[in-house]
Design an enzyme around this catalytic site. Structure first.
Site, PDB file in Angstrom:
ATOM      1  N   LYS A   1       4.813   5.840 -10.071  1.00 47.44           N
ATOM      2  CA  LYS A   1       3.427   5.498  -9.728  1.00 47.44           C
ATOM      3  C   LYS A   1       3.404   4.303  -8.785  1.00 47.44           C
ATOM      4  CE  LYS A   1      -0.782   3.440 -10.386  1.00 47.44           C
ATOM      5  NZ  LYS A   1      -1.206   2.053 -10.073  1.00 47.44           N
TER       6      LYS A   1
ATOM      7  N   HIS B   1      -0.507 -10.333 -10.065  1.00 54.43           N
ATOM      8  CA  HIS B   1      -1.572  -9.341 -10.018  1.00 54.43           C
ATOM      9  C   HIS B   1      -2.896  -9.941 -10.482  1.00 54.43           C
ATOM     10  CE1 HIS B   1      -3.458  -5.375 -10.273  1.00 54.43           C
ATOM     11  NE2 HIS B   1      -3.900  -5.733 -11.462  1.00 54.43           N
TER      12      HIS B   1
ATOM     13  N   GLU C   1      -6.864  -1.424  -5.442  1.00 51.70           N
ATOM     14  CA  GLU C   1      -6.105  -2.232  -6.407  1.00 51.70           C
ATOM     15  C   GLU C   1      -5.584  -3.524  -5.788  1.00 51.70           C
ATOM     16  OE1 GLU C   1      -2.058  -1.854  -9.143  1.00 51.70           O
ATOM     17  OE2 GLU C   1      -3.130  -0.040  -8.532  1.00 51.70           O
TER      18      GLU C   1
ATOM     19  N   ASP D   1      -3.797  14.105   3.053  1.00 55.88           N
ATOM     20  CA  ASP D   1      -4.032  14.610   1.703  1.00 55.88           C
ATOM     21  C   ASP D   1      -3.095  13.919   0.708  1.00 55.88           C
ATOM     22  OD1 ASP D   1      -4.439  16.021  -0.624  1.00 55.88           O
ATOM     23  OD2 ASP D   1      -4.331  17.997   0.312  1.00 55.88           O
TER      24      ASP D   1
END
Length: 410
Positions: A253, A366, A80, A269
């Protein structure tokens, strides 16, 4: 050498590698592998099943991190755009306020043993408690390493739910993530538990929720750098997440954007950490994992409280030369230090996202970075990538269709 490397993002890849080499004491071989190493198919075939290929993610370096008085460069693997830049910028502002202060608790985790078909649950509970020392001793025969360190199984708890009983083994896993040894211990003691409870054991497995294995970080973001109004807006954004689960999900998130990227770079992990963080956030109704408030000077203070279960030994970290070098770049002394880094990265990432949202909006920065990906997807190569991206940004038309039109000469 400090981690606040001036204009790192404007350097060529070779210049960045040279700076990284100097900061982390990397060898020429390390640098060559960062540039060109590819996991052999044979290695990949031994890590997972039915291998046909390998997939690659870009790995960047987040700069400016000062954690507990020590400088860090942070390897981050992610697809991203804007994540690495935002994380670096958040750390730059935190650095002006003294950097991150972080702490990680002891690496204590739970293994769970589920018992059913118990005729007398209270008698079974008593028999387990009477044999607790033996159960812990049996569990600790499964790891001579943990036993020699005074770690391993330390205690157990018992809960009764209607028609079943759950034993919670508390296990100090030291430098490991812990899954394999916890599962081994749970399986090994299960036949004895069946014997003393007269029940049947079904599941014997670790829990990915680790409320005993926590990481904390705090930083001050000076109002002089971000503006008094932005301070207030970030606090309002935090309160929004406090009261609204839809916003809280996106808020958290953003935290995991940073943490997952470090975990991917080190081949830890990240799925277990996602489950861990979100389960912890849900313990009292889903809530944000960070909080923000003003100090007496009017500066913004941010903090994070997050469960972290990661390892510096075992797992697949050493299966990849790139992940081995990523750990070398981090240069953490133990799993608790790595947990402090992850908590600091999560806080920095979250602050940067909230600042963008509360100030100019998330899309402006972004989409500027995303424009290059769009240009590549449209078929641009070399210098054309930045030329097409710049033109789309000026036009405020960032799409594959427009990129293809520009590429064709429109």
């Amino acid at each position: 050498m400090e981690s606040n490397i001036h204009n790192f993002h404007k350097m060529s890849i070779n210049e960045r590698l040279q700076k990284l080499m100097e900061f982390s004491n990397l060898t020429d071989d390390d640098i060559n592998k960062l540039s060109s190493w590819v996991m052999p198919m044979e290695t990949a075939d031994h890590i997972i099943e039915n291998v046909v290929s390998r997939i690659y993610l870009p790995m960047g370096i987040a700069t400016n991190f000062l954690i507990n008085g020590r400088d860090y460069l942070i390897p981050m693997a992610i697809e991203e755009p804007s994540v690495v830049a935002a994380c670096s910028n958040g750390a730059r502002i935190a650095r002006a306020g003294g950097g991150f202060t972080a702490y990680a608790s002891e690496p204590m985790m739970y293994g769970q043993i589920q018992i059913v078909d118990i005729n007398d649950p209270e008698l079974a509970r008593i028999n387990i408690m009477r044999n607790k020392a033996r159960i812990l001793e049996m569990a600790n025969t499964r790891s001579s390493t943990l036993k020699s360190l005074g770690a391993g199984a330390k205690d157990l708890e018992i809960k009764i739910f209607d028609d079943m009983m759950i034993i919670y083994l508390k296990i100090d896993v030291q430098e490991a993530m812990g899954a394999n040894i916890i599962n081994t211990m749970c399986e090994y003691v299960s036949p004895f538990i069946e014997e003393i409870t007269k029940g049947s054991v079904i599941l014997r497995i670790m829990s990915n929720l680790t409320p005993l294995r926590m990481a904390y970080a705090r930083a001050v973001f000076p109002k002089d750098l971000i503006g008094e109004r932005t301070v207030d807006n970030i606090i309002y954004a935090y309160k929004f997440a406090e009261h609204d689960v839809f916003r809280a999900a996106t808020h958290n998130k953003g935290i995991m954007n940073g943490i997952d990227a470090v975990l991917l770079a080190t081949l830890n992990d990240f799925r277990a950490q996602e489950a861990n963080a979100h389960a912890y956030a849900s313990l009292n109704g889903y809530k944000p994992l960070t909080r923000y408030y003003k100090n007496e000077n009017g500066d913004l203070v941010g903090s994070i409280e997050i469960p972290v279960a990661i390892g510096t030994v075992g797992g697949t970290t050493r299966s990849s030369e790139i992940s081995r070098i990523a750990m070398k770049i981090l240069n953490v002394e133990n799993a608790r230090d790595l947990s402090c880094v992850l908590a600091s990265v999560g806080l920095s990432q979250n602050f940067a996202a909230l600042r963008a949202l509360a100030d100019e909006g998330i899309q402006r920065g972004h989409m500027k970075l995303h424009a290059r990906n769009v240009a590549i997807a449209a078929g641009a190569t070399g210098d054309d990538i930045d030329k097409i991206a710049d033109k789309m940004i000026r036009e405020n038309k960032i799409s594959i269709t427009r990129a293809m039109e520009i590429l064709k000469g429109d």
